[in-house]
Design an enzyme around this catalytic site. Structure first.
Site, PDB file in Angstrom:
ATOM      1  N   CYS A  76      47.217 -64.915  10.994  1.00  0.00           N
ATOM      2  CA  CYS A  76      46.078 -65.839  10.334  1.00  0.00           C
ATOM      3  C   CYS A  76      45.983 -66.878  11.595  1.00  0.00           C
ATOM      4  O   CYS A  76      46.861 -67.475  11.710  1.00  0.00           O
ATOM      5  CB  CYS A  76      46.508 -66.551   8.986  1.00  0.00           C
ATOM      6  SG  CYS A  76      45.410 -67.587   8.470  1.00  0.00           S
ATOM      7  N   ASN A  78      43.722 -69.171  12.076  1.00  0.00           N
ATOM      8  CA  ASN A  78      43.515 -70.501  11.545  1.00  0.00           C
ATOM      9  C   ASN A  78      44.542 -71.077  11.423  1.00  0.00           C
ATOM     10  O   ASN A  78      44.824 -72.401  11.621  1.00  0.00           O
ATOM     11  CB  ASN A  78      42.432 -70.570  10.431  1.00  0.00           C
ATOM     12  CG  ASN A  78      40.885 -70.305  10.961  1.00  0.00           C
ATOM     13  OD1 ASN A  78      40.721 -70.667  12.178  1.00  0.00           O
ATOM     14  ND2 ASN A  78      40.173 -69.573  10.172  1.00  0.00           N
ATOM     15  N   ASN A 151      46.328 -57.947  12.459  1.00  0.00           N
ATOM     16  CA  ASN A 151      45.762 -57.496  11.134  1.00  0.00           C
ATOM     17  C   ASN A 151      44.726 -56.685  11.289  1.00  0.00           C
ATOM     18  O   ASN A 151      44.107 -56.895  12.260  1.00  0.00           O
ATOM     19  CB  ASN A 151      45.923 -58.681  10.091  1.00  0.00           C
ATOM     20  CG  ASN A 151      44.655 -59.700  10.665  1.00  0.00           C
ATOM     21  OD1 ASN A 151      44.297 -59.645  11.452  1.00  0.00           O
ATOM     22  ND2 ASN A 151      44.804 -60.552   9.860  1.00  0.00           N
ATOM     23  N   HIS A 153      40.808 -55.096  11.269  1.00  0.00           N
ATOM     24  CA  HIS A 153      39.613 -55.669  10.742  1.00  0.00           C
ATOM     25  C   HIS A 153      38.629 -54.591  11.254  1.00  0.00           C
ATOM     26  O   HIS A 153      38.816 -53.738  12.039  1.00  0.00           O
ATOM     27  CB  HIS A 153      39.198 -56.698  12.066  1.00  0.00           C
ATOM     28  CG  HIS A 153      40.026 -58.000  11.620  1.00  0.00           C
ATOM     29  ND1 HIS A 153      39.144 -59.043  10.832  1.00  0.00           N
ATOM     30  CD2 HIS A 153      41.133 -58.484  11.786  1.00  0.00           C
ATOM     31  CE1 HIS A 153      40.306 -60.065  10.634  1.00  0.00           C
ATOM     32  NE2 HIS A 153      41.349 -59.640  11.138  1.00  0.00           N
ATOM     33  N   GLU A 202      37.610 -61.619   3.685  1.00  0.00           N
ATOM     34  CA  GLU A 202      39.108 -61.546   3.995  1.00  0.00           C
ATOM     35  C   GLU A 202      39.844 -61.003   3.035  1.00  0.00           C
ATOM     36  O   GLU A 202      39.875 -60.932   1.876  1.00  0.00           O
ATOM     37  CB  GLU A 202      39.548 -62.972   4.276  1.00  0.00           C
ATOM     38  CG  GLU A 202      40.837 -62.990   5.218  1.00  0.00           C
ATOM     39  CD  GLU A 202      41.152 -64.357   5.282  1.00  0.00           C
ATOM     40  OE1 GLU A 202      42.357 -64.438   5.869  1.00  0.00           O
ATOM     41  OE2 GLU A 202      40.346 -65.504   5.442  1.00  0.00           O
ATOM     42  N   CYS A 211      37.625 -67.520   9.570  1.00  0.00           N
ATOM     43  CA  CYS A 211      38.664 -66.662   9.707  1.00  0.00           C
ATOM     44  C   CYS A 211      39.002 -66.390  11.302  1.00  0.00           C
ATOM     45  O   CYS A 211      38.197 -65.660  11.833  1.00  0.00           O
ATOM     46  CB  CYS A 211      38.458 -65.073   9.273  1.00  0.00           C
ATOM     47  SG  CYS A 211      39.802 -63.902   9.387  1.00  0.00           S
ATOM     48  N   GLY A 214      39.382 -63.029  12.332  1.00  0.00           N
ATOM     49  CA  GLY A 214      38.163 -62.221  12.306  1.00  0.00           C
ATOM     50  C   GLY A 214      37.263 -62.367  13.436  1.00  0.00           C
ATOM     51  O   GLY A 214      36.665 -61.631  14.075  1.00  0.00           O
TER      52      GLY A 214
END
Length: 270
Positions: A76, A78, A151, A153, A202, A211, A214
């Site tokens: 993650c 952020n 992760n 995308h 998300e 995100c 992202g």
């Protein structure tokens, strides 16, 4: 047992950050979902557990990440920017996605997010295909790209971002069998030579104000497709992130991180 937590956010993507270094916290899917509940819990998009690194690990701290639906995820962006603010110093963070180097800057942090991966089985996809221009699409969306930045995308570059039905298409694509680990769905529009607008559905959290992974994946896909060169400004509903990447290198993400308040809670009550 009571333990400390902070409420924090990165561009409106909000977190309950638990300090488990002194008092370990047993986190389950049900407990994470209860804490994240905005009506009966504390409320957040993601729950973050900061712990000690294992003996011999070069990391300063460890980080576990749980979505609001209780599912654990690998990365993650952020939340990673919030960690040096939470810990009070620059940190090397051990995550499920590997080591992340986060340094405080004025108003936020800059994070080396590692190198992106493009092989179909690293995304992962259900079967082999080119991940730069995928031989798959949904309804009238253009052929997307796929990138793993810790992760998974998938990225759609559209002509008119405001015309996309995010709430219908987001979950449809997230749960498509093509993505065995589900997927974060990014809808992007090029608005300048080094500027993108981005909306993210998300995985496990739905539409989000921002995100970080992202933004990283979308900027990388735009550079790979030669739509622009880095650094790229990515404008999300919550604000802007700067993403810099050159082929063969690692991704550098820079943006805000905000501390909202501190509290204490007995996690056994959730």
């Amino acid at each position: 047992m009571m333990s400390r937590f902070s409420k924090m956010h990165g561009l409106g993507n909000d977190f309950v950050v638990i300090d488990a270094r002194q008092a370990p916290v047993a986190m389950t899917e049900a407990r994470a979902r209860a804490i994240a509940d905005r009506h009966a819990g504390i409320g957040c998009d993601q729950l973050i557990v900061i712990g000690d690194a294992e003996a011999g690990d070069q990391a300063d701290v460890s980080m576990l990440i749980f979505n609001s639906d209780g599912s654990e995820v690998e990365a993650c962006g952020n939340a990673t920017r919030c960690v040096p603010l939470f810990v009070g110093k620059d940190v090397l963070i051990r995550t499920r996605a590997g080591l992340l180097d986060a340094k405080g800057v004025d108003g936020g942090a800059s994070v080396d997010m590692g190198a992106p991966r493009f092989d179909w089985d690293a995304i992962p996809l259900g079967y082999p295909m080119d991940t730069l221009t995928m031989s798959a699409s949904w309804e009238d969306l253009p052929a997307p790209a796929a990138v793993n930045v810790g992760n998974p995308h998938v990225i759609f570059f559209v002509e008119d971002l405001d015309a996309v039905d995010f709430e219908r298409l987001g979950p449809l694509i997230e749960h498509d069998p093509l993505f065995p680990a589900r997927v974060n769905v990014n809808f992007a529009q090029v608005v300048g030579p080094q500027h993108l607008r981005l909306i993210v559905w998300e995985r496990g959290a739905g539409l989000t104000r921002a995100c970080g992974t992202g933004a990283c994946a979308t900027a990388v896909a735009a550079i790979r497709r030669k739509l622009m060169a880095g650094p790229v400004t990515v404008s999300l509903p919550g604000g802007d992130l700067e993403i810099d990447w050159a082929p063969g290198g690692t991704i550098r993400m820079t943006g805000p991180a905000t501390h909202v308040f501190d509290g204490e809670a007995d996690w056994d009550r959730f």
